[in-house]
Design an enzyme around this catalytic site. Structure first.
Site, PDB file in Angstrom:
ATOM      1  N   PHE A 122       0.863  -1.188   0.000  1.00  0.00           N
ATOM      2  CA  PHE A 122       0.000   0.000   0.000  1.00  0.00           C
ATOM      3  C   PHE A 122       0.894   1.232   0.000  1.00  0.00           C
ATOM      4  CE2 PHE A 122      -2.433   3.479   1.754  1.00  0.00           C
ATOM      5  CZ  PHE A 122      -3.619   3.372   1.070  1.00  0.00           C
ATOM      6  N   ASP A 208       9.401   2.629   1.533  1.00  0.00           N
ATOM      7  CA  ASP A 208       8.265   3.400   2.038  1.00  0.00           C
ATOM      8  C   ASP A 208       8.189   3.138   3.545  1.00  0.00           C
ATOM      9  OD1 ASP A 208       5.762   4.148   2.946  1.00  0.00           O
ATOM     10  OD2 ASP A 208       4.704   3.561   1.123  1.00  0.00           O
ATOM     11  N   LYS A 237       2.946  10.536   7.861  1.00  0.00           N
ATOM     12  CA  LYS A 237       2.247  10.147   9.086  1.00  0.00           C
ATOM     13  C   LYS A 237       2.849  10.786  10.350  1.00  0.00           C
ATOM     14  CE  LYS A 237       0.135   5.774   7.542  1.00  0.00           C
ATOM     15  NZ  LYS A 237      -1.284   5.902   7.860  1.00  0.00           N
TER      16      LYS A 237
HETATM   17  C1  LIG Z   1       3.007   2.369   3.814  1.00  0.00           C
HETATM   18  C2  LIG Z   1       2.125   3.529   3.458  1.00  0.00           C
HETATM   19  N1  LIG Z   1       2.435   4.320   2.414  1.00  0.00           N
HETATM   20  C3  LIG Z   1       1.670   5.357   2.072  1.00  0.00           C
HETATM   21  C4  LIG Z   1       0.526   5.674   2.758  1.00  0.00           C
HETATM   22  C5  LIG Z   1      -0.311   6.832   2.346  1.00  0.00           C
HETATM   23  O1  LIG Z   1      -0.168   7.879   3.251  1.00  0.00           O
HETATM   24  P1  LIG Z   1      -1.230   9.069   3.269  1.00  0.00           P
HETATM   25  O2  LIG Z   1      -2.518   8.527   3.744  1.00  0.00           O
HETATM   26  O3  LIG Z   1      -0.615  10.084   4.205  1.00  0.00           O
HETATM   27  O4  LIG Z   1      -1.310   9.595   1.873  1.00  0.00           O
HETATM   28  C6  LIG Z   1       0.150   4.872   3.841  1.00  0.00           C
HETATM   29  C7  LIG Z   1      -1.102   5.143   4.565  1.00  0.00           C
HETATM   30  O5  LIG Z   1      -1.655   4.318   5.266  1.00  0.00           O
HETATM   31  C8  LIG Z   1       0.967   3.773   4.206  1.00  0.00           C
HETATM   32  O6  LIG Z   1       0.650   2.969   5.232  1.00  0.00           O
END
Ligand SMILES: Cc1ncc(COP(=O)(O)O)c(C=O)c1O
Length: 387
Positions: A122, A208, A237
């Protein structure tokens, strides 16, 4: 718009690991806003930063130098593999930046643009990040997506070895632990092997760390457990402690691909978010929170193993690293019932991939709070078991 299925609860106040709703009920928040409030709610360092900075200067455009941006960049660089940082506002935006940076670098290094990602990953909801996400369910209805992504099984290196034979490949993007996919922890040597493959084939490794970075796994960054470094890393986050803030970090060899005009973000790197980000990072580093995350993560993990053993007819596995924990149920109906019952008893967790209870306490959590959660969980599972 109705983009969220919501619980009928409205929170109006938070302090540390706890939240209060508008009827005065207290809840233990083991969601941390989905890995955002790593310092807990209303942390004094964040309040101080917001109070002081909002009186001084909230925002100014990126056509000028921003001291608070340089300060946070310096702090991140000192405490990571990176040489340069680009600031934005969210996780999806950070991954968009990482994808663009990898393509810009790939374009200049043999006209390459393809990126290998993992099934079950994700990376966010915007179209680029969504295209790099390995879960069809999130992509339904939004096609055509961005081209150039190849998906391989998570945790295995042979499929990556085969995929990078495509000479147009410029990067591999991975989460060190898959959070949204139900807290999937890959084999210990996975990232090391992927790093080797990337290095030997002149391919970038993008990590990520949006969900698992900033102390969640017991180290500042999850990649530190593998004794490797990425070429690009994305954060968001927890970085802003509740204020929107994202970042793309890279080494010099890669960041050089971005030149003035290549990329941008109006509010990215604004003084208010930057000052808060610095306060968050310093609080994590200076207050023993990495140690707390690691030690109490182990304690929590052990208590969850006890739950797994006691309720083995309901639970498949307890797993995680540091303070990102998952309890995988055998049946999704039971998982949903357990999460809902826990909420009614004052314990907040997140249901993910329908059958995993994801538990994300703040890094400031203490033993009393973990025991409180275990008691509520035990009570819940006894009710569910005998229902
Ligand atoms: C691993 C990861 N990458 C990207 C995101 C996306 O972040 P945002 O909701 O701040 O766009 C999330 C959100 O849950 C995530 O867990």
């Amino acid at each position: 718009m109705t983009t969220y299925g919501r619980y009928p609860i409205t929170f109006i106040r938070g302090k540390g690991s706890w939240l209060w709703d508008n009827d005065g009920n207290r809840y233990l928040d083991f969601t941390s806003g989905i890995a955002v409030t790593n310092l807990g709610h209303s942390h004094p360092a964040i309040i101080k930063a917001l109070r002081e900075q909002s009186k001084k200067l909230a925002t100014v455009c990126n056509l000028f130098h921003i001291e608070e941006q340089a300060d946070l960049a310096e702090l991140l660089i000192k405490n990571s593999f990176a040489d340069k940082v680009f600031f934005c506002n969210s996780g999806a935006e950070a991954n968009e930046g990482a994808i663009k940076l990898a393509r810009k670098w790939g374009g200049a290094n043999g006209g390459r643009y393809k990126i290998i990602s993992a099934k079950g990953s994700f990376h966010g909801r915007t179209l680029g990040a969504l295209s790099s996400t390995g879960q069809r369910e999130y992509q339904k209805g939004f096609r055509p997506l961005l081209k150039g992504f190849k998906f391989v099984p998570y945790g295995e290196t042979d499929p990556i070895r085969r995929a990078i034979r495509d000479e147009k490949t410029c990067a591999v993007i991975l989460e060190p632990i898959q959070g949204e996919n139900g807290v999937i922890v890959p084999p210990d040597d996975y990232l090391k092997k992927v790093r080797e493959l990337c290095t030997n084939n002149n391919i970038l490794l993008i990590l990520d760390e949006i969900q698992v970075g900033l102390g969640r796994t017991g180290r500042l960054y999850a990649y530190e457990h593998s004794a490797i470094v990425p070429d690009i890393m994305t954060l968001a986050k927890a970085l802003g402690g509740g204020i929107p803030c994202g970042a793309v970090l890279a080494n010099d060899g890669v960041s050089i691909s971005f030149t003035p005009g290549s990329h941008g973000s109006t509010l990215g790197g604004n003084p208010l978010a930057m000052r808060t980000g610095s306060a968050v990072l310093k609080a994590i580093l200076d207050n023993g929170l990495l140690d707390n995350s690691s030690k109490l993560g182990d304690y929590f993990n052990n208590r969850l193993k006890y739950i797994e053993n006691k309720f083995s007819s309901l639970i498949n596995e307890a797993r995680g690293k540091g303070l990102i924990l998952g309890l995988e149920f055998r049946r999704k109906e039971i998982a949903k019932e357990a999460v809902n019952k826990c909420i009614a008893k004052g314990l907040l967790t997140i249901l993910t991939v329908e059958k995993v209870m994801r538990i994300l306490p703040p890094l400031t959590v203490n033993k009393y709070e973990i025991d409180f959660a275990i008691n509520k969980l035990e009570e819940t599972l006894e009710e569910v078991q005998y229902a």
